[in-house]
Scaffold this motif. Structure first.
Motif, short mmCIF file in Angstrom:
data_model
loop_
_atom_site.label_atom_id
_atom_site.label_comp_id
_atom_site.label_asym_id
_atom_site.label_seq_id
_atom_site.Cartn_x
_atom_site.Cartn_y
_atom_site.Cartn_z
N LEU A 15 5.30 2.57 -12.60
CA LEU A 15 6.47 1.76 -12.23
C LEU A 15 6.54 1.54 -10.72
CD1 LEU A 15 9.17 3.30 -14.61
CD2 LEU A 15 7.95 1.13 -14.88
N LEU A 16 6.23 2.59 -9.94
CA LEU A 16 6.23 2.45 -8.49
C LEU A 16 5.18 1.43 -8.03
CD1 LEU A 16 6.62 6.15 -7.28
CD2 LEU A 16 8.29 4.31 -7.07
N ALA A 17 4.01 1.49 -8.62
CA ALA A 17 2.94 0.56 -8.23
C ALA A 17 3.31 -0.88 -8.56
CB ALA A 17 1.64 0.95 -8.93
N LEU A 18 3.83 -1.10 -9.76
CA LEU A 18 4.22 -2.45 -10.15
C LEU A 18 5.38 -2.96 -9.29
CD1 LEU A 18 4.01 -2.18 -14.05
CD2 LEU A 18 2.38 -3.28 -12.50
N GLY A 19 6.34 -2.07 -9.00
CA GLY A 19 7.47 -2.46 -8.16
C GLY A 19 7.04 -2.82 -6.76
N PHE A 54 6.35 17.73 -19.70
CA PHE A 54 7.16 16.76 -18.96
C PHE A 54 6.37 16.10 -17.83
CE2 PHE A 54 7.77 20.72 -16.61
CZ PHE A 54 7.62 20.31 -15.30
N GLY A 55 5.19 16.67 -17.51
CA GLY A 55 4.38 16.10 -16.45
C GLY A 55 3.90 14.70 -16.75
N TRP A 56 3.90 14.29 -18.05
CA TRP A 56 3.49 12.93 -18.39
C TRP A 56 4.44 11.89 -17.81
CZ3 TRP A 56 -1.21 12.12 -19.65
CH2 TRP A 56 -1.93 13.07 -20.39
N ALA A 57 5.61 12.35 -17.38
CA ALA A 57 6.52 11.41 -16.71
C ALA A 57 5.96 10.94 -15.37
CB ALA A 57 7.89 12.06 -16.50
N GLY A 58 5.10 11.77 -14.75
CA GLY A 58 4.51 11.41 -13.46
C GLY A 58 3.71 10.12 -13.51
N PRO A 59 2.73 9.99 -14.42
CA PRO A 59 1.98 8.73 -14.50
C PRO A 59 2.86 7.52 -14.83
CG PRO A 59 0.81 10.48 -15.64
CD PRO A 59 2.15 11.04 -15.28
N VAL A 60 3.89 7.74 -15.66
CA VAL A 60 4.78 6.63 -15.98
C VAL A 60 5.54 6.18 -14.74
CG1 VAL A 60 6.78 5.92 -17.34
CG2 VAL A 60 5.03 7.38 -18.37
N ILE A 61 6.07 7.16 -13.98
CA ILE A 61 6.78 6.83 -12.74
C ILE A 61 5.81 6.18 -11.74
CG2 ILE A 61 7.99 7.81 -10.76
CD1 ILE A 61 9.12 9.93 -12.65
N GLY A 62 4.60 6.71 -11.68
CA GLY A 62 3.60 6.14 -10.77
C GLY A 62 3.30 4.70 -11.09
N LEU A 109 0.82 -1.22 0.00
CA LEU A 109 0.00 0.00 0.00
C LEU A 109 0.85 1.27 0.00
CD1 LEU A 109 -2.80 1.27 0.11
CD2 LEU A 109 -2.69 1.11 2.61
N GLY A 110 1.95 1.28 0.75
CA GLY A 110 2.80 2.46 0.80
C GLY A 110 3.32 2.85 -0.57
N GLY A 111 3.71 1.85 -1.37
CA GLY A 111 4.17 2.13 -2.72
C GLY A 111 3.05 2.66 -3.60
N PHE A 112 1.83 2.19 -3.40
CA PHE A 112 0.70 2.67 -4.18
C PHE A 112 0.37 4.12 -3.84
CE2 PHE A 112 0.07 -1.75 -5.16
CZ PHE A 112 -0.55 -1.73 -6.40
N VAL A 113 0.54 4.47 -2.56
CA VAL A 113 0.33 5.87 -2.18
C VAL A 113 1.34 6.77 -2.88
CG1 VAL A 113 0.38 7.50 -0.26
CG2 VAL A 113 -0.74 5.29 0.02
N GLY A 114 2.61 6.35 -2.91
CA GLY A 114 3.63 7.11 -3.63
C GLY A 114 3.34 7.18 -5.11
N ALA A 115 2.84 6.08 -5.68
CA ALA A 115 2.49 6.07 -7.10
C ALA A 115 1.36 7.04 -7.39
CB ALA A 115 2.10 4.65 -7.52
#
Length: 245
Positions: free
Chosen positions: A149-153, A139-147, A116-122
């Motif tokens: 990756l964080l969720a999957l990780g 460049f804000g489209w990088a946010g959803p991509v990073i999110g 859950l903690g990673g999903f909150v960060g995502a």
């Protein structure tokens, strides 16, 4: 960083020796600064096996012992084996009567809610990125991509929260990039706290946190997000063993 890590390993562990004395394990090492440490066997509270994602591929591990005495101001654990195969570590574990789990041990998983903690960060990264896009920043489209990756990780890393009860000790595994296995004898546990919250309680889950003398520099010893009934039963067995000791 890689080169400095190798240099530090060489300087710190030059002419490394670990010997068994009648009441202690004696570790000597060092090139520029030679250290000689004796660790009383009866004061060892837990054993911690640490490796890395690459080191594990080649079977290399580090062994640390949690004792009532610390190994300097910054290190609260004693590094007794910095770099060895499990076959070389097992005899040391036998000397302190804290064996590793057998290959077919019944490992239990923590609930996936630990992600859950990673999903909150995502969610935060995604929201921040979309906010930037709304203000005309591509460049804000990088946010959803990073999110994503964080969720999957986080979801993948949740698979590496494991534990098993070995009768007279509990083994706890965690970590994806730097796996760590804690071997904790029941008799070493001074306290066992059962923690729950607004997220775990509706799912019937609880986190079991162990209080062990000496502390550890690697983390607290805990089994997160397991069924509350299982946690209560395990705590009762551990505290009973502690009372007998």
């Amino acid at each position: 960083g890689f080169a400095s890590g190798i240099a530090t390993m060489i300087f710190a562990n030059w002419n490394f020796r670990l010997t068994r004395e009648p009441r202690a394990l004696r570790r000597t090492r060092g090139l520029t600064t030679r250290t000689d440490v004796a660790i009383p066997v009866r004061r060892v509270q837990a054993a911690i096996l640490v490796t890395g994602w690459i080191r594990k591929r080649f079977g290399w591990h580090e062994l640390r012992l949690q004792s009532l005495a610390s190994d300097g101001e910054k290190e609260r654990d004693h590094q007794v084996i910095p770099f060895a195969k499990l076959a070389e570590i097992d005899p040391v574990l036998a000397e302190i009567a804290i064996p590793r789990p057998v290959a077919d041990a019944d490992w239990q998983h923590s609930h996936r809610i630990v992600a859950l903690g990673g999903f909150v960060g995502a969610a935060g990264a995604t929201l921040g990125g979309l906010t930037a896009v709304a203000f005309g920043q591509p460049f804000g489209w990088a946010g959803p991509v990073i999110g994503l990756l964080l969720a999957l990780g986080s979801l993948f890393a949740a698979r590496f929260h494991l534990w098993t009860d070995l009768g007279d000790q509990v083994a706890i595994r965690r970590g994806m990039w730097k796996p760590k296995t804690t071997l904790l004898p029941h008799a070493s546990v001074q306290s066992a706290d059962l923690k729950t919250d607004v997220i775990l309680r509706p799912l019937g889950l609880a986190t079991l946190v162990f209080g062990v003398p000496g502390g550890s520099s690697l983390a607290t010893h805990e089994i997160p997000a397991i069924p509350r009934g299982v946690a209560e039963e395990l705590r009762a067995r551990i505290l009973t063993a502690r009372a007998r000791a």
